[in-house]
Design a protein around this motif. Structure first.
Motif, mmCIF file in Angstrom:
data_model
loop_
_atom_site.group_PDB
_atom_site.id
_atom_site.type_symbol
_atom_site.label_atom_id
_atom_site.label_comp_id
_atom_site.label_asym_id
_atom_site.label_seq_id
_atom_site.Cartn_x
_atom_site.Cartn_y
_atom_site.Cartn_z
ATOM 1 N N ASN A 171 5.854 15.418 2.688
ATOM 2 C CA ASN A 171 6.656 15.980 1.600
ATOM 3 C C ASN A 171 6.015 15.778 0.235
ATOM 4 O OD1 ASN A 171 9.207 17.186 0.589
ATOM 5 N ND2 ASN A 171 9.461 15.160 -0.352
ATOM 6 N N SER A 172 5.285 14.674 0.076
ATOM 7 C CA SER A 172 4.659 14.426 -1.228
ATOM 8 C C SER A 172 3.524 15.394 -1.513
ATOM 9 C CB SER A 172 4.127 12.989 -1.295
ATOM 10 O OG SER A 172 3.080 12.799 -0.355
ATOM 11 N N VAL A 173 3.040 16.090 -0.475
ATOM 12 C CA VAL A 173 1.933 17.035 -0.629
ATOM 13 C C VAL A 173 2.426 18.480 -0.524
ATOM 14 C CG1 VAL A 173 -0.279 17.828 0.329
ATOM 15 C CG2 VAL A 173 0.274 15.380 0.296
ATOM 16 N N ASP A 174 3.261 18.760 0.482
ATOM 17 C CA ASP A 174 3.637 20.154 0.739
ATOM 18 C C ASP A 174 5.073 20.500 0.345
ATOM 19 O OD1 ASP A 174 5.187 18.966 2.748
ATOM 20 O OD2 ASP A 174 3.798 19.498 4.347
ATOM 21 N N ALA A 175 5.806 19.508 -0.177
ATOM 22 C CA ALA A 175 7.194 19.735 -0.603
ATOM 23 C C ALA A 175 8.034 20.377 0.499
ATOM 24 C CB ALA A 175 7.232 20.594 -1.864
ATOM 25 N N SER A 176 7.753 19.981 1.745
ATOM 26 C CA SER A 176 8.449 20.568 2.890
ATOM 27 C C SER A 176 9.788 19.891 3.165
ATOM 28 C CB SER A 176 7.574 20.469 4.142
ATOM 29 O OG SER A 176 7.325 19.099 4.455
ATOM 30 N N GLY A 177 9.985 18.703 2.589
ATOM 31 C CA GLY A 177 11.165 17.921 2.896
ATOM 32 C C GLY A 177 11.027 17.147 4.189
ATOM 33 N N PHE A 223 0.842 -1.196 0.000
ATOM 34 C CA PHE A 223 0.000 0.000 0.000
ATOM 35 C C PHE A 223 0.874 1.241 0.000
ATOM 36 C CE2 PHE A 223 -4.671 0.012 1.224
ATOM 37 C CZ PHE A 223 -4.953 -1.117 0.478
ATOM 38 N N SER A 224 0.523 2.211 -0.825
ATOM 39 C CA SER A 224 1.153 3.527 -0.735
ATOM 40 C C SER A 224 0.466 4.315 0.378
ATOM 41 C CB SER A 224 1.019 4.280 -2.059
ATOM 42 O OG SER A 224 -0.349 4.575 -2.317
ATOM 43 N N GLY A 225 1.085 5.426 0.783
ATOM 44 C CA GLY A 225 0.482 6.254 1.820
ATOM 45 C C GLY A 225 -0.888 6.759 1.422
ATOM 46 N N ILE A 226 -1.056 7.240 0.197
ATOM 47 C CA ILE A 226 -2.344 7.771 -0.228
ATOM 48 C C ILE A 226 -3.399 6.685 -0.267
ATOM 49 C CG2 ILE A 226 -1.722 7.521 -2.667
ATOM 50 C CD1 ILE A 226 -4.056 10.166 -1.105
ATOM 51 N N GLU A 227 -3.007 5.450 -0.641
ATOM 52 C CA GLU A 227 -3.979 4.347 -0.633
ATOM 53 C C GLU A 227 -4.445 4.067 0.795
ATOM 54 O OE1 GLU A 227 -3.072 1.256 -4.214
ATOM 55 O OE2 GLU A 227 -1.492 1.447 -2.709
ATOM 56 N N ALA A 228 -3.512 4.035 1.732
ATOM 57 C CA ALA A 228 -3.870 3.747 3.124
ATOM 58 C C ALA A 228 -4.752 4.849 3.696
ATOM 59 C CB ALA A 228 -2.605 3.580 3.959
ATOM 60 N N ARG A 229 -4.426 6.116 3.394
ATOM 61 C CA ARG A 229 -5.212 7.223 3.943
ATOM 62 C C ARG A 229 -6.620 7.252 3.346
ATOM 63 N NH1 ARG A 229 -0.325 9.752 2.892
ATOM 64 N NH2 ARG A 229 -1.209 10.947 1.144
ATOM 65 N N ASN A 230 -6.732 6.953 2.069
ATOM 66 C CA ASN A 230 -8.055 6.912 1.455
ATOM 67 C C ASN A 230 -8.903 5.794 2.035
ATOM 68 O OD1 ASN A 230 -7.851 9.124 -0.245
ATOM 69 N ND2 ASN A 230 -7.028 7.942 -1.956
#
Length: 354
Positions: A105-111, A13-20
């Protein structure tokens, strides 16, 4: 397109899959894959307090939703201090914000990839408002800090009113405002009543009151002339409201200083105000017994006035024990010339306007 279902061996599972997928476990917000951010009802976690100027937030858990990204579940196993609040302004008050922030980081590019508690000072103002975090931030407010100016004492106080609650789908949400995009059958508790969405509006389910409420009806006449007054009458009037149903009882024993609004002729028809306005206009809503002291009583009914605010009384039975009756609605001379010791009993129910 096919998706990875939770949970099958060998699937990653990717993070977005798990969160959805987690969105399925949290109250929706009306959007596809959407969810409501919040802490759990009755959970003392993530409570903000002050120790001098130091801000402390207790251990706790939260669900932080972000559009298009599902929900981030955050657990803080120990208390967190996001620092000290900014010193008070000389003359202007300020409202600061404390919030849970998720860095992805994948959403806000904060690192960064973490969650923490953040403090953000507001802008001093004559009418201060809490600040809004700038940029792309995944966050949920948990408290505001009101910081008074130096001229007002430099004191600070915390409010958790901004902290939202969330529940599992179908759960009853404690909230002072109605949920957005409700579904038919959804409930929420506004702190006073339970409300259910019927597909168009919210129906209110009031708690069952523990006891009836006393009230003293205002006694007037239909013409406004020869106004009566209770004087030393004994007044025992009570009502019980459940939803829009009102049950009421009136027991009045007139006294030696009661003014019946006596006039030379009939026609100044008595009126008594209802405890709450009636949705049933010019409608019989109660039975009435009139007692002339030593004689047996006669009966009648009570009808709401055209504005739903008052009762007018009628006589509907013949005289007993040779008591002479006047015809029509009740006034100072009907069904007899009223006197001290006479009694008025009314029992009824009606639908309130709200």
């Amino acid at each position: 397109m096919p998706v990875d279902p939770w949970a099958i061996d060998t699937l990653a599972f990717s993070g977005i899959e798990a969160r959805n997928v987690d969105s399925m476990m949290v109250m929706g917000n009306g959007a596809a894959l959407g969810a409501r951010s919040g802490v759990r009802p009755a959970d003392p976690g993530l409570t903000t307090t002050l120790a001098g100027t130091t801000i402390n937030v207790s251990a706790g858990v939260a669900t932080v939703a972000y559009a298009g990204q599902g929900v981030y579940r955050c657990a803080f196993p120990t208390s967190v201090s996001p620092g000290t609040y900014t010193a008070a302004h000389a003359t202007l008050n300020r409202l600061d914000l404390v919030y849970v922030r998720v860095w992805d980081n994948s959403v806000d590019a904060s690192g960064l990839n973490k969650a923490d508690i953040v403090y953000l000072a507001g802008t001093p103002s004559a009418s201060p408002v809490a600040p809004t975090p700038a940029g792309t931030q995944i966050y949920m407010p948990i408290a505001t800090i009101s910081v008074l100016s130096v001229s007002n004492g430099s004191t600070a106080s915390v409010s958790t009113a901004v902290r939202p609650y969330t529940v599992a789908p179908g759960g009853i949400l404690p909230s002072s405002t109605a949920p957005t995009s409700p579904y038919t059958g959804e409930y929420y508790d506004d702190g006073t009543n339970l409300l259910r969405y019927n597909g168009a509006t919210w129906d209110t389910y009031q708690k069952v009151p523990g006891a009836s409420t006393a009230w003293t009806p205002t006694w007037t006449t239909s013409t406004g002339l020869h106004s009566p007054s209770y004087g030393n009458a004994a007044i025992d009037c009570r009502y019980y409201k459940l939803g829009r149903l009102v049950n009421f009882w009136m027991n009045i024993v007139f006294g030696s200083t009661t003014n019946f609004g006596a006039s030379a002729t009939t026609g100044d028809n008595w009126q008594f105000t209802l405890p709450v306005a009636s949705a049933m206009l010019t409608y019989p809503v109660a039975s009435v017994t009139y007692e002339a002291g030593t004689s047996r009583g006669v009966s009648g009914n009570a009808v709401t006035t055209s504005d739903g605010l008052n009762l007018q009384l009628n006589v509907s039975s013949a005289a007993v024990n040779s008591v002479a009756l006047q015809a029509g609605v009740v006034d100072s001379l009907s069904p007899w010339t009223w006197a001290s010791g006479n009694r008025l009993n009314i029992v009824g129910q009606y639908e309130a306007v709200s």
